[in-house]
Motif scaffolding. Structure first.
Motif, PDB file in Angstrom:
ATOM      1  N   ASP A 157      56.950  14.126  69.674  1.00 46.42           N
ATOM      2  CA  ASP A 157      58.074  14.752  70.373  1.00 46.42           C
ATOM      3  C   ASP A 157      59.124  15.246  69.382  1.00 46.42           C
ATOM      4  O   ASP A 157      59.681  16.340  69.540  1.00 46.42           O
ATOM      5  N   LYS A 158      59.390  14.454  68.350  1.00 42.73           N
ATOM      6  CA  LYS A 158      60.341  14.867  67.313  1.00 42.73           C
ATOM      7  C   LYS A 158      59.849  16.126  66.605  1.00 42.73           C
ATOM      8  O   LYS A 158      60.622  17.073  66.377  1.00 42.73           O
ATOM      9  N   LEU A 159      58.573  16.153  66.253  1.00 39.96           N
ATOM     10  CA  LEU A 159      58.005  17.315  65.574  1.00 39.96           C
ATOM     11  C   LEU A 159      57.973  18.532  66.493  1.00 39.96           C
ATOM     12  O   LEU A 159      58.077  19.670  66.030  1.00 39.96           O
ATOM     13  N   ALA A 160      57.831  18.292  67.771  1.00 37.04           N
ATOM     14  CA  ALA A 160      57.778  19.405  68.724  1.00 37.04           C
ATOM     15  C   ALA A 160      59.153  20.019  68.945  1.00 37.04           C
ATOM     16  O   ALA A 160      59.261  21.216  69.233  1.00 37.04           O
ATOM     17  N   ARG A 161      60.218  19.222  68.808  1.00 35.10           N
ATOM     18  CA  ARG A 161      61.556  19.700  69.143  1.00 35.10           C
ATOM     19  C   ARG A 161      62.250  20.437  68.007  1.00 35.10           C
ATOM     20  O   ARG A 161      63.119  21.272  68.258  1.00 35.10           O
ATOM     21  N   VAL A 162      61.895  20.141  66.754  1.00 35.11           N
ATOM     22  CA  VAL A 162      62.595  20.779  65.644  1.00 35.11           C
ATOM     23  C   VAL A 162      62.326  22.283  65.672  1.00 35.11           C
ATOM     24  O   VAL A 162      61.207  22.731  65.929  1.00 35.11           O
ATOM     25  N   GLN A 163      63.361  23.068  65.446  1.00 33.41           N
ATOM     26  CA  GLN A 163      63.228  24.518  65.628  1.00 33.41           C
ATOM     27  C   GLN A 163      62.408  25.188  64.532  1.00 33.41           C
ATOM     28  O   GLN A 163      61.752  26.195  64.781  1.00 33.41           O
ATOM     29  N   LEU A 164      62.463  24.661  63.310  1.00 35.28           N
ATOM     30  CA  LEU A 164      61.596  25.156  62.240  1.00 35.28           C
ATOM     31  C   LEU A 164      60.954  23.968  61.544  1.00 35.28           C
ATOM     32  O   LEU A 164      61.638  23.170  60.904  1.00 35.28           O
ATOM     33  N   LEU A 165      59.647  23.863  61.669  1.00 37.90           N
ATOM     34  CA  LEU A 165      58.879  22.821  60.993  1.00 37.90           C
ATOM     35  C   LEU A 165      58.186  23.450  59.788  1.00 37.90           C
ATOM     36  O   LEU A 165      57.409  24.398  59.938  1.00 37.90           O
ATOM     37  N   ILE A 166      58.486  22.937  58.597  1.00 41.56           N
ATOM     38  CA  ILE A 166      57.879  23.446  57.364  1.00 41.56           C
ATOM     39  C   ILE A 166      56.790  22.471  56.932  1.00 41.56           C
ATOM     40  O   ILE A 166      57.074  21.302  56.652  1.00 41.56           O
ATOM     41  N   LEU A 167      55.551  22.947  56.895  1.00 42.21           N
ATOM     42  CA  LEU A 167      54.412  22.132  56.474  1.00 42.21           C
ATOM     43  C   LEU A 167      53.957  22.623  55.103  1.00 42.21           C
ATOM     44  O   LEU A 167      53.399  23.712  54.973  1.00 42.21           O
ATOM     45  N   ASP A 168      54.199  21.813  54.094  1.00 42.24           N
ATOM     46  CA  ASP A 168      53.929  22.189  52.705  1.00 42.24           C
ATOM     47  C   ASP A 168      52.607  21.575  52.238  1.00 42.24           C
ATOM     48  O   ASP A 168      52.180  20.536  52.735  1.00 42.24           O
ATOM     49  N   ASP A 169      51.989  22.228  51.261  1.00 41.73           N
ATOM     50  CA  ASP A 169      50.724  21.751  50.674  1.00 41.73           C
ATOM     51  C   ASP A 169      49.606  21.696  51.705  1.00 41.73           C
ATOM     52  O   ASP A 169      48.813  20.756  51.750  1.00 41.73           O
ATOM     53  N   TRP A 170      49.542  22.713  52.529  1.00 37.04           N
ATOM     54  CA  TRP A 170      48.468  22.818  53.518  1.00 37.04           C
ATOM     55  C   TRP A 170      47.133  23.015  52.802  1.00 37.04           C
ATOM     56  O   TRP A 170      47.032  23.796  51.868  1.00 37.04           O
ATOM     57  N   GLY A 171      46.116  22.299  53.252  1.00 38.02           N
ATOM     58  CA  GLY A 171      44.766  22.536  52.751  1.00 38.02           C
ATOM     59  C   GLY A 171      44.413  21.834  51.466  1.00 38.02           C
ATOM     60  O   GLY A 171      43.488  22.251  50.769  1.00 38.02           O
ATOM     61  N   THR A 172      45.117  20.752  51.130  1.00 46.35           N
ATOM     62  CA  THR A 172      44.798  20.046  49.889  1.00 46.35           C
ATOM     63  C   THR A 172      43.550  19.179  50.029  1.00 46.35           C
ATOM     64  O   THR A 172      42.971  18.767  49.027  1.00 46.35           O
ATOM     65  N   HIS A 173      43.145  18.898  51.264  1.00 42.08           N
ATOM     66  CA  HIS A 173      41.916  18.131  51.467  1.00 42.08           C
ATOM     67  C   HIS A 173      41.344  18.471  52.841  1.00 42.08           C
ATOM     68  O   HIS A 173      42.052  18.954  53.729  1.00 42.08           O
ATOM     69  N   THR A 174      40.057  18.220  53.009  1.00 46.35           N
ATOM     70  CA  THR A 174      39.397  18.457  54.290  1.00 46.35           C
ATOM     71  C   THR A 174      39.881  17.433  55.313  1.00 46.35           C
ATOM     72  O   THR A 174      40.014  16.247  55.011  1.00 46.35           O
ATOM     73  N   LEU A 175      40.135  17.890  56.519  1.00 48.26           N
ATOM     74  CA  LEU A 175      40.675  17.008  57.548  1.00 48.26           C
ATOM     75  C   LEU A 175      39.571  16.186  58.204  1.00 48.26           C
ATOM     76  O   LEU A 175      38.445  16.654  58.372  1.00 48.26           O
ATOM     77  N   ASN A 176      39.927  14.967  58.591  1.00 52.13           N
ATOM     78  CA  ASN A 176      38.992  14.181  59.391  1.00 52.13           C
ATOM     79  C   ASN A 176      39.242  14.464  60.872  1.00 52.13           C
ATOM     80  O   ASN A 176      40.164  15.208  61.239  1.00 52.13           O
ATOM     81  N   GLY A 177      38.442  13.865  61.723  1.00 57.30           N
ATOM     82  CA  GLY A 177      38.521  14.168  63.144  1.00 57.30           C
ATOM     83  C   GLY A 177      39.875  13.855  63.750  1.00 57.30           C
ATOM     84  O   GLY A 177      40.410  14.637  64.540  1.00 57.30           O
ATOM     85  N   GLN A 178      40.454  12.701  63.392  1.00 58.48           N
ATOM     86  CA  GLN A 178      41.747  12.323  63.962  1.00 58.48           C
ATOM     87  C   GLN A 178      42.860  13.254  63.486  1.00 58.48           C
ATOM     88  O   GLN A 178      43.747  13.627  64.257  1.00 58.48           O
ATOM     89  N   GLN A 179      42.809  13.632  62.222  1.00 63.36           N
ATOM     90  CA  GLN A 179      43.825  14.548  61.694  1.00 63.36           C
ATOM     91  C   GLN A 179      43.747  15.906  62.376  1.00 63.36           C
ATOM     92  O   GLN A 179      44.779  16.525  62.661  1.00 63.36           O
ATOM     93  N   ARG A 180      42.543  16.368  62.653  1.00 62.34           N
ATOM     94  CA  ARG A 180      42.394  17.639  63.373  1.00 62.34           C
ATOM     95  C   ARG A 180      43.034  17.560  64.753  1.00 62.34           C
ATOM     96  O   ARG A 180      43.756  18.467  65.177  1.00 62.34           O
ATOM     97  N   LEU A 181      42.761  16.466  65.453  1.00 61.98           N
ATOM     98  CA  LEU A 181      43.321  16.315  66.798  1.00 61.98           C
ATOM     99  C   LEU A 181      44.842  16.189  66.764  1.00 61.98           C
ATOM    100  O   LEU A 181      45.539  16.729  67.629  1.00 61.98           O
ATOM    101  N   ASP A 182      45.355  15.481  65.756  1.00 62.82           N
ATOM    102  CA  ASP A 182      46.810  15.335  65.638  1.00 62.82           C
ATOM    103  C   ASP A 182      47.470  16.687  65.388  1.00 62.82           C
ATOM    104  O   ASP A 182      48.510  17.007  65.984  1.00 62.82           O
ATOM    105  N   LEU A 183      46.870  17.484  64.509  1.00 60.77           N
ATOM    106  CA  LEU A 183      47.425  18.813  64.241  1.00 60.77           C
ATOM    107  C   LEU A 183      47.390  19.686  65.488  1.00 60.77           C
ATOM    108  O   LEU A 183      48.347  20.408  65.786  1.00 60.77           O
ATOM    109  N   LEU A 184      46.284  19.615  66.204  1.00 61.70           N
ATOM    110  CA  LEU A 184      46.172  20.406  67.427  1.00 61.70           C
ATOM    111  C   LEU A 184      47.248  20.005  68.424  1.00 61.70           C
ATOM    112  O   LEU A 184      47.861  20.867  69.074  1.00 61.70           O
ATOM    113  N   GLU A 185      47.508  18.707  68.526  1.00 59.24           N
ATOM    114  CA  GLU A 185      48.550  18.219  69.430  1.00 59.24           C
ATOM    115  C   GLU A 185      49.909  18.803  69.053  1.00 59.24           C
ATOM    116  O   GLU A 185      50.670  19.269  69.912  1.00 59.24           O
ATOM    117  N   ILE A 186      50.209  18.789  67.763  1.00 57.02           N
ATOM    118  CA  ILE A 186      51.502  19.309  67.297  1.00 57.02           C
ATOM    119  C   ILE A 186      51.602  20.808  67.537  1.00 57.02           C
ATOM    120  O   ILE A 186      52.611  21.312  68.050  1.00 57.02           O
TER     121      ILE A 186
END
Length: 231
Positions: A157-186
């Motif tokens: 909810d906190k991540l959803a409410r912030v008006q600009l979310l900056i995600l740095d260092d995207w793609g430094t490693h392959t995501l596992n299943g839970q990380q994929r689902l968490d990102l999709l949720e966000i």
């Protein structure tokens, strides 16, 4: 005779800027030449400026930018990084934030992606947007811990409410299943509601492999309208 009681009342009401302006004015020789409207206008201007500065300081503190002093005005477009000056300055106007659109910054290591992302973040804070900077490894750590101690819904909810979310260092490693689902949720929570800025060394064309699932892999690129690529 009225100076001290009025100053106390201003301080009591939290009008520190007005009180400071009043103290400055009463020490000026020509203050008596000002009309009441001019006095009021000057002290109100000071209060507005003080509140704006305080609000910006609070937003920058909450943003936790890696480079808190980065700003658009200090970008060196003459450096051989291949950035489009017109595009960057246009993005700095903030129209993409008002439209809840997203931005990708890609480029090789050392080209200033993170610094540029922080500069956009600082500009967003100046424009009175809430901002939060997170490195992707730290984001996944926070999400994993939140899932364990029951804070996961509140964190999303906190991540959803912030008006600009900056995600740095995207793609430094392959995501596992839970990380994929968490990102999709966000991303689902933020889609067409808030803006996200992603910095990545990994070319966009390789994101599907990094994410590891075609359906989810298409989400970030489909949702990002603008891209800046320091070479």
């Amino acid at each position: 005779m009225l100076t001290h009681p009025m100053l106390e009342q201003m301080q009591t009401l939290g009008l520190g800027g007005m009180a400071a302006a009043w103290r400055d004015l009463v020490t000026q020789d020509r203050a008596g030449e000002l009309s009441r409207e001019e006095w009021l206008g000057l002290i109100l201007d000071r209060e507005i400026a003080v509140r704006a500065d305080r609000r910006l300081s609070n937003r920058l503190a909450s943003a936790k930018l890696r480079f808190p002093d980065a700003c658009i005005e200090n970008i060196h477009f003459t450096a051989p990084r291949g950035m489009d000056r017109r595009a960057v300055l246009s993005l700095a106007q903030g129209g993409w934030l008002k439209a809840q659109e997203n931005l990708i910054i890609t480029g090789q290591t050392g080209t200033g992606k993170t610094w540029l992302g922080c500069a956009f973040g600082r500009q967003a804070a100046r424009d009175d947007h809430s901002v939060l900077y997170l490195r992707m490894p730290r984001l996944f750590e926070d999400l994993a811990l939140a899932r364990l101690d029951g804070r996961f819904p509140r964190l999303v909810d906190k991540l959803a409410r912030v008006q600009l979310l900056i995600l740095d260092d995207w793609g430094t490693h392959t995501l596992n299943g839970q990380q994929r689902l968490d990102l999709l949720e966000i991303f689902e929570e933020r889609y067409r509601r808030k803006s996200t800025l992603i910095t990545a060394q990994l070319p966009v064309s390789a994101w599907h492999v990094m994410i590891g699932e075609p359906t989810i892999g298409s989400c970030p690129t489909a949702w990002c309208r603008f891209a800046v690529s320091p070479l």
